[in-house]
Scaffold this motif. Sequence first.
Motif, short mmCIF file in Angstrom:
data_model
loop_
_atom_site.label_atom_id
_atom_site.label_comp_id
_atom_site.label_asym_id
_atom_site.label_seq_id
_atom_site.Cartn_x
_atom_site.Cartn_y
_atom_site.Cartn_z
N GLN A 79 7.03 5.57 -4.20
CA GLN A 79 6.22 6.06 -5.31
C GLN A 79 5.53 4.90 -6.03
N GLN A 80 6.23 3.80 -6.23
CA GLN A 80 5.62 2.64 -6.87
C GLN A 80 4.51 2.05 -6.02
N ASP A 81 4.70 2.03 -4.71
CA ASP A 81 3.64 1.52 -3.82
C ASP A 81 2.39 2.39 -3.90
N ILE A 82 2.59 3.71 -3.95
CA ILE A 82 1.44 4.61 -4.05
C ILE A 82 0.74 4.44 -5.39
N GLU A 83 1.51 4.24 -6.46
CA GLU A 83 0.90 4.00 -7.76
C GLU A 83 0.07 2.71 -7.77
N GLU A 84 0.57 1.67 -7.09
CA GLU A 84 -0.21 0.44 -6.99
C GLU A 84 -1.50 0.67 -6.20
N LEU A 85 -1.41 1.51 -5.17
CA LEU A 85 -2.61 1.84 -4.41
C LEU A 85 -3.64 2.57 -5.28
N LEU A 86 -3.15 3.46 -6.13
CA LEU A 86 -4.06 4.18 -7.02
C LEU A 86 -4.67 3.23 -8.06
N ARG A 87 -3.90 2.25 -8.53
CA ARG A 87 -4.46 1.27 -9.46
C ARG A 87 -5.55 0.46 -8.80
N PHE A 88 -5.39 0.16 -7.51
CA PHE A 88 -6.42 -0.57 -6.80
C PHE A 88 -7.71 0.25 -6.71
N LEU A 89 -7.57 1.56 -6.51
CA LEU A 89 -8.75 2.41 -6.44
C LEU A 89 -9.44 2.54 -7.79
N SER A 90 -8.65 2.53 -8.87
CA SER A 90 -9.24 2.68 -10.19
C SER A 90 -9.79 1.38 -10.75
#
Length: 259
Positions: A248-259
Amino acid sequence: MITNSDLVLFMLVLARVSAFIAFFPLFTRRQLPSLVKVGLAASLSIFWFSEIETNLSFGSEAVNDLSSWTGALLIFKEVIIGIIMSIALGLFFWPAKIAGAYVGQELGLSLASISDPGSQDSSTLVTRLFETFAVLIFFGINLHHFVILVIHASFNQFFAKIGLLELPVQQLVTMLGSVSDYGLLIAAPLVILFMLVTLSLAFLNRAAPTLNLFSVGMSIRAGFGIFCLALFCPVIFGAVQTYLYRVQQDIEELLRFLS
């Protein structure tokens, strides 16, 4: 009154949601009827269409200027984004599957793999056990809410803003490597015990060759492995829960990269 811009927007939403449902591991099981998948995709598309139509809309002039090739490329783009989202969010179930496959191999059960009626591949009983508990833990800690929030955020924040060349492919590949490490770390306690049993049998066979311990070594390792699996079951599934949060933390970091 349904306009052409509303129809185009709904088709784009339907393309992304349908691709996600078609490739997400929870919905790829054969036990789930195709009619249920179609109904789920349509209902979710209607829900998110009503949510995003107030923020995003296509003008009538822009819709009239769309050619068939441009429309096909837009739908293809949404399908690709939906597939990538299903792969990223499907990583929740990979650590337990990798750990179960590794433990089953160490127990000597990989040769007795069974055909999984829910998918097209075969797996051992230990892999099926790990996958089942991973799904139960996934729903128990409400990670399915996180999946819905990620899809919702993809429409509200990233809809029509991400090009195919801007997709975080490198970060996604890094996540795949991390998930493999998580699976090995979940199985690490049992693997260490199996290695100690193998070394003990080797030393005993060296000290007393007449006992011929290697002839019954496979049965000893399998019996000891099942005992350890039952003994350390709370620890193993606690580790599965921990690494679900890591994913879940890895996916959240991926979303931060997109934003």
